[in-house]
Design a protein around this motif. Structure first.
Motif, PDB file in Angstrom:
ATOM      1  N   ALA A 128       0.850  -1.192   0.000  1.00 21.45           N
ATOM      2  CA  ALA A 128       0.000   0.000   0.000  1.00 21.45           C
ATOM      3  C   ALA A 128       0.882   1.238   0.000  1.00 21.45           C
ATOM      4  O   ALA A 128       1.982   1.233   0.571  1.00 21.45           O
ATOM      5  CB  ALA A 128      -0.929   0.011   1.212  1.00 21.45           C
ATOM      6  N   PHE A 129       0.413   2.289  -0.629  1.00 23.99           N
ATOM      7  CA  PHE A 129       1.148   3.554  -0.640  1.00 23.99           C
ATOM      8  C   PHE A 129       0.172   4.679  -0.954  1.00 23.99           C
ATOM      9  O   PHE A 129      -0.985   4.436  -1.355  1.00 23.99           O
ATOM     10  CB  PHE A 129       2.298   3.525  -1.660  1.00 23.99           C
ATOM     11  N   SER A 130       0.617   5.906  -0.769  1.00 19.48           N
ATOM     12  CA  SER A 130      -0.199   7.065  -1.130  1.00 19.48           C
ATOM     13  C   SER A 130       0.408   7.739  -2.354  1.00 19.48           C
ATOM     14  O   SER A 130       1.624   7.680  -2.582  1.00 19.48           O
ATOM     15  CB  SER A 130      -0.304   8.059   0.030  1.00 19.48           C
ATOM     16  N   MET A 131      -0.443   8.394  -3.139  1.00 21.01           N
ATOM     17  CA  MET A 131       0.012   9.041  -4.363  1.00 21.01           C
ATOM     18  C   MET A 131      -1.022  10.082  -4.782  1.00 21.01           C
ATOM     19  O   MET A 131      -2.225   9.924  -4.546  1.00 21.01           O
ATOM     20  CB  MET A 131       0.210   8.007  -5.471  1.00 21.01           C
ATOM     21  N   LEU A 132      -0.543  11.141  -5.417  1.00 14.00           N
ATOM     22  CA  LEU A 132      -1.421  12.206  -5.887  1.00 14.00           C
ATOM     23  C   LEU A 132      -2.386  11.693  -6.956  1.00 14.00           C
ATOM     24  O   LEU A 132      -1.986  10.993  -7.887  1.00 14.00           O
ATOM     25  CB  LEU A 132      -0.596  13.361  -6.468  1.00 14.00           C
ATOM     26  N   VAL A 133      -3.641  12.073  -6.808  1.00 12.89           N
ATOM     27  CA  VAL A 133      -4.642  11.868  -7.846  1.00 12.89           C
ATOM     28  C   VAL A 133      -5.050  13.253  -8.350  1.00 12.89           C
ATOM     29  O   VAL A 133      -5.679  14.015  -7.625  1.00 12.89           O
ATOM     30  CB  VAL A 133      -5.868  11.113  -7.311  1.00 12.89           C
ATOM     31  N   PRO A 134      -4.661  13.612  -9.572  1.00 15.88           N
ATOM     32  CA  PRO A 134      -4.944  14.961 -10.072  1.00 15.88           C
ATOM     33  C   PRO A 134      -6.440  15.201 -10.242  1.00 15.88           C
ATOM     34  O   PRO A 134      -7.233  14.280 -10.425  1.00 15.88           O
ATOM     35  CB  PRO A 134      -4.218  14.996 -11.422  1.00 15.88           C
ATOM     36  N   ASP A 135      -6.795  16.471 -10.169  1.00 16.02           N
ATOM     37  CA  ASP A 135      -8.163  16.897 -10.403  1.00 16.02           C
ATOM     38  C   ASP A 135      -8.133  18.053 -11.387  1.00 16.02           C
ATOM     39  O   ASP A 135      -7.090  18.686 -11.598  1.00 16.02           O
ATOM     40  CB  ASP A 135      -8.807  17.328  -9.087  1.00 16.02           C
ATOM     41  N   LYS A 136      -9.255  18.341 -11.991  1.00 18.70           N
ATOM     42  CA  LYS A 136      -9.318  19.437 -12.940  1.00 18.70           C
ATOM     43  C   LYS A 136      -9.238  20.774 -12.215  1.00 18.70           C
ATOM     44  O   LYS A 136      -9.885  20.975 -11.196  1.00 18.70           O
ATOM     45  CB  LYS A 136     -10.615  19.365 -13.749  1.00 18.70           C
ATOM     46  N   SER A 137      -8.438  21.687 -12.764  1.00 20.55           N
ATOM     47  CA  SER A 137      -8.347  23.032 -12.200  1.00 20.55           C
ATOM     48  C   SER A 137      -9.590  23.828 -12.574  1.00 20.55           C
ATOM     49  O   SER A 137     -10.245  23.565 -13.594  1.00 20.55           O
ATOM     50  CB  SER A 137      -7.092  23.741 -12.717  1.00 20.55           C
ATOM     51  N   ALA A 138      -9.898  24.810 -11.738  1.00 21.97           N
ATOM     52  CA  ALA A 138     -11.033  25.685 -12.028  1.00 21.97           C
ATOM     53  C   ALA A 138     -10.783  26.456 -13.318  1.00 21.97           C
ATOM     54  O   ALA A 138      -9.641  26.832 -13.627  1.00 21.97           O
ATOM     55  CB  ALA A 138     -11.241  26.655 -10.867  1.00 21.97           C
ATOM     56  N   SER A 139     -11.831  26.663 -14.094  1.00 22.19           N
ATOM     57  CA  SER A 139     -11.711  27.397 -15.350  1.00 22.19           C
ATOM     58  C   SER A 139     -13.008  28.147 -15.612  1.00 22.19           C
ATOM     59  O   SER A 139     -14.103  27.626 -15.368  1.00 22.19           O
ATOM     60  CB  SER A 139     -11.424  26.433 -16.503  1.00 22.19           C
TER      61      SER A 139
END
Length: 692
Positions: free
Chosen positions: A148-159
Motif C-alpha cells: 500500500a502507498f499514497s500518491m497524488l490523484v490529479p483533479d481538474k483546475s477551475a476554469s
C-alpha cells in the motif's frame, strides 16, 4: 524605483575568509569546502530477524550541488558494510518484507518516479508499476503479497473561460492559472498541482495500482490491519482546510472499499501502528485546545476504535514516533527529553523507561534534535533490537544498534576520513536562570579551537526556529564553521522550546516574541560573566523563529555589534494571510484573524519596534520561501533603509524556507553572515586602523 539588494556572491564572504582567522584554511580547520565532504546516516531499517540494517547513506554531490541518498547494508553480527543500491538516483523509504526476503524502496528511473522491489537472495530488482506521480509511505501487507502507498490523484483546475486557439508558431503568453484551494502553494513544493493524495494497493509481483480511497480531502499514511483492511489518516469533512491540524484514523475494508472513522475527537489522530497479533492499534494525537503548542500523546484502541486510552498522560513529554515491541506488550517511542532526543519504552500500563539517549544527527546545518529508528519485528522479545541514527556533538548521524535499554553499538564511521584530523569545536553545556522569572534555561557553547577564557573572543548568539523546536548537543556544520573562524557560538532552548514539558513550551502562547528575549539576553550576560567573550564583540543571528527573535532583539537592545536575521516573520498580518501555514498561524498562534485583532498582530510584529533599531542588520531569505515569504524580509530591509540603518538584503536564488538545503547554499549562508559580522567587528576595525 530600483531596489538595492545583494545576491549571494563572494562579495561578503570574501570578508570572512580574509578577516576573522587566516588559519581557517589550515588542514585541521573546518573550512567551508569540508561541507561537501560530510556524510550521514538516515532512516535505518532493521530486518525482522535483526541480522541486517539497510539505511540511507546521504552524501554531497559536489558537481550537482545536492544531497544524494544511496542504500547501504550492514550485517549486525559481522559488521560487514557494503552498498546495496547506489548510483541510480537518490533512493529512500526502504522497507523490509514481513519475512525479510525482499525489500521495497523509492527511487527514480530515467527521471520518472519508481517504486522498486529487490530480492535479497539474488540482488535482482524490478519496477513494480509505471507511476506518473511520486508515491510515498509504501508498506507491506502482513502476508507479503501486497503493498500500500499514497500518491497524488490529479483533479481538474477551475476554469471560467476557454481561450482562443493560438496561431501555429505563435509566441503567446502562458495561460492564466486559477486557484480555488485555501492552500495553493507550500514551502519546498512550490505551487501545488490540483488534486489530493489517495491510497493505492499493488500486487507485490507488480502490475497496476488499485485506488482504494476517494475522499475529496485525500488520505495518507496507510497501515495494514490484517490482509484485508487498511488504516489511513485524513479529515473527510466539509471545509477541512479551515482546521489544518485536524485528522482522524479511518478503517478501509478492501472487500468493498467501505470506510469508517475509528477516531472522532476534536484534534489530530495519526500514525497508527498495529500490534504484532493485530489485537490493538497504537496511535498518536491530542485534544486540540487551540494552543500554539500541545503535547502529542500515545493512545491504544481496539481494532474497531473502541476502548481508547492514553498511555503517556503522566509522562510529561511529547511523542514523535512509535513502533511496537515484538512481544506486543509495549512500544518503543521517540521523544524530546530535556535537550536530548530519546528512545523510550512504554508498556500497556503506561510505565515509561528510557532506552537510548543519543539518537539524532540528521540535521546537518544546525543542531536540531532530528533522527529516526526501527525495531526488529521478530527479534528481541521484551528487549527489542533497535536500529537508530546515533548523534553526537562531533559527528553527523551514524548507524547505531541497541538492545532494549542495555548495550549500544555504533556500526558505521562515515566521517572519519573527512573529520578525523579536523580540530572541531568543543561543546560545553550550561544552564542559566532567566532574569525574567528565574526559570532554568539550557544552552550549549561551541568553543573555537585553542580557546582560552580571556574575554577577547567575538560571540555569536544563534537562535533556533520553530519556535516550538529544540536544539541539542549535536554536530552542526554551521556552528562548526563559526567556531573555525574564531567565534564563541552559543545556542539555547529559551521558553517556548520543546522537550521541557508542555507548560514550558506554552509560556509563549499568545506572547511570541515575548519573554524569550529575556532568556536569550541572560545567556549572553552569562558568557560575558564567564569571561568567555568581549562585550563589544557580540553578534546575533537566527532563522525562521530565530529570525523573528533576532529582528525583535535589535528593536529591544543596541548591545550587538551587528545582526543577521534569516527568513524572518516581520509583519504577522502579511504572514498570516500569505504564508503556506497561514491558517495555522491565525487559528493557533493568534486565535483571531488580523482584521479582528489588528492591535495584537501589530504588537507582536518586529516591524512595530523597527524605529528603535540602530544595529547594522543583514536580512536574508530564499527567493521561493513560502513559509516566511520574501516580502517579510523586504519589509524589514526597506524599513531599516529609510531610517539610515546599515542594512543589506541577501536573496538566495532557488532556495525555499530550507535555505541551506543545497551544500553551496549552506556555505553561502554562513560565510555571508560571518562576512557581515566581520565588517562591524570593532576588533577588526582596530586592526585595520593599525594596519593603515
Amino acid at each position: 524605483m530600483k531596489l538595492s539588494y545583494v545576491i549571494v556572491t563572494c562579495s561578503l564572504s570574501a570578508l570572512a575568509s580574509a578577516g576573522l582567522a587566516a588559519e581557517a584554511q589550515d588542514s585541521d580547520r573546518f573550512t567551508a569546502e569540508r561541507v561537501f565532504d560530510l556524510e550521514y546516516a538516515d532512516d535505518p531499517q532493521i530486518s525482522p530477524d535483526g541480522s541486517t540494517i539497510i539505511y540511507a547513506r546521504k552524501s554531497m554531490d559536489k558537481f550537482n550541488d545536492r544531497v544524494v541518498s544511496d542504500l547501504w547494508a550492514i550485517n549486525t553480527r559481522s559488521g560487514s558494510h557494503r552498498p546495496l543500491v547506489s548510483g541510480q538516483g537518490s533512493s529512500s523509504s526502504v522497507r523490509w518484507s514481513p519475512n525479510g526476503d525482499r525489500l521495497i524502496y523509492l527511487t527514480s528511473t530515467n527521471g520518472k518516479p519508481d517504486l522498486r522491489l529487490r530480492y535479497q537472495d539474488s540482488g535482482d530488482s524490478f519496477s513494480l508499476a509505471q507511476l506518473e506521480h511520486s508515491p510515498s509511505a509504501p508498506v507491506w501487507s502482513p502476508d507479503g503479497k501486497s503493498i500500500a502507498f499514497s500518491m497524488l490523484v490529479p483533479d481538474k483546475s477551475a476554469s471560467f473561460a476557454k481561450p482562443p486557439k493560438s496561431p501555429e508558431g505563435a509566441a503567446w503568453a502562458k495561460p492564466v492559472r486559477i486557484f480555488d484551494d485555501l492552500v495553493f502553494r507550500f514551502d519546498g513544493a512550490g505551487y501545488l498541482p490540483k488534486g489530493k493524495n489517495q491510497i493505492f494497493i499493488l500486487d507485490a509481483e507488480g502490475g497496476t495500482p488499485r485506488q482504494v480511497t476517494f475522499g475529496k480531502n485525500g488520505f495518507n499514511g496507510p497501515q495494514w490491519l490484517g490482509n484485508g483492511a487498511l488504516l489511513v489518516t485524513g479529515n473527510d469533512v466539509e471545509n477541512a482546510e479551515l482546521d489544518p491540524i485536524e485528522s482522524e484514523i479511518y478503517r478501509v475494508e478492501l472487500s468493498d472499499m467501505s470506510i469508517s472513522a475509528l477516531t472522532q475527537r476534536d484534534g489530530p489522530d495519526f500514525a497508527p501502528a498495529v500490534a504484532p497479533n493485530g489485537s490493538r492499534i497504537a496511535y498518536l494525537g491530542f485534544d486540540d485546545k487551540l494552543k500554539s503548542y500541545q503535547h502529542t500523546e500515545v493512545y491504544v484502541m481496539q481494532p474497531d476504535g473502541s476502548g481508547s486510552r492514553n498511555l503517556t498522560a503522566d509522562f510529561g513529554r511529547s511523542i514523535d514516533a512509535i513502533a511496537w515491541r515484538p512481544d506486543g506488550r509495549g512500544l518503543v517511542a521517540q521523544s524530546e527529553v530535556d535537550g536530548n532526543l530519546t528512545l523510550i519504552s512504554i508498556d500497556l500500563s503506561g510505565k515509561v523507561a528510557s532506552l537510548v539517549k543519543d539518537i539524532g544527527g540528521t540535521s546537518l546545518g544546525r543542531p536540531y534534535a532530528s533522527g529516526s529508528f526501527s525495531v526488529a519485528s521478530k527479534a528481541g522479545g521484551g528487549s527489542p533490537l533497535i536500529a537508530y541514527t546515533k548523534g553526537s556533538e562531533n559527528r553527523p548521524a551514524e548507524v547505531g544498534l541497541a538492545r532494549g535499554g542495555g548495550s549500544t553499538r555504533q556500526l558505521t564511521q562515515l566521517n572519519e576520513d573527512a573529520l578525523g584530523g579536523v580540530n572541531l569545536a568543543k561543546i560545553e553545556e550550561i544552564q542559566i536562570q532567566s532574569t525574567h522569572d528565574g526559570r532554568k534555561i539550557e544552552a550549549w557553547i561551541a568553543l573555537p579551537p585553542g580557546f582560552q577564557p580571556d574575554g577577547s573572543y567575538p560571540m555569536i548568539l544563534e537562535i533556533h526556529g520553530g519556535p516550538h523546536t529544540m536544539y541539542g548537543p549535536y554536530f552542526a556544520a554551521e556552528i562548526q564553521r563559526f567556531a573555525a573562524e574564531g567565534y564563541v557560538t552559543v545556542y539555547a532552548n529559551p521558553r517556548g522550546s520543546t522537550g521541557y514539558g508542555e507548560e514550558f513550551a506554552q509560556l509563549i502562547d499568545l506572547d511570541y516574541p515575548g519573554k524569550d528575549h529575556d532568556d536569550l539576553m541572560s545567556i549572553v550576560d552569562a558568557l560575558i560573566a564567564k569571561n568567555y567573550v568581549n562585550k563589544d564583540r557580540l553578534f546575533i543571528t537566527g532563522g525562521s523563529g530565530g529570525g523573528v527573535l533576532t529582528a525583535w532583539a535589535v528593536g529591544k537592545t543596541d548591545r550587538f555589534a551587528a545582526a543577521a536575521t534569516i527568513k524572518p516573520v516581520i509583519n504577522w498580518t502579511s504572514m498570516a494571510l500569505s504564508g503556506d501555514i497561514a491558517r495555522y498561524v491565525s487559528r493557533h498562534w493568534f486565535r483571531a484573524q488580523p482584521w479582528e485583532q489588528p492591535e495584537e498582530y501589530w504588537r507582536r510584529s518586529p516591524l512595530s519596534i523597527v524605529n528603535n533599531v540602530k544595529t547594522p542588520t543583514m536580512v536574508m531569505v530564499g527567493e521561493v520561501d513560502w513559509r516566511t515569504p520574501s516580502w517579510e524580509a523586504e519589509q524589514f530591509y526597506t524599513a531599516l533603509k529609510v531610517q539610515n540603518v546599515d542594512s543589506v538584503l541577501v536573496r538566495i536564488p532557488g532556495a525555499s524556507h530550507s535555505i541551506a538545503r543545497r551544500p553551496s547554499q549552506l556555505i553561502a549562508k554562513v560565510d555571508n553572515i560571518m562576512g557581515w559580522f566581520a565588517k562591524y567587528d570593532p576588533a577588526k576595525a582596530d586592526q585595520q586602523d593599525n594596519d593603515e
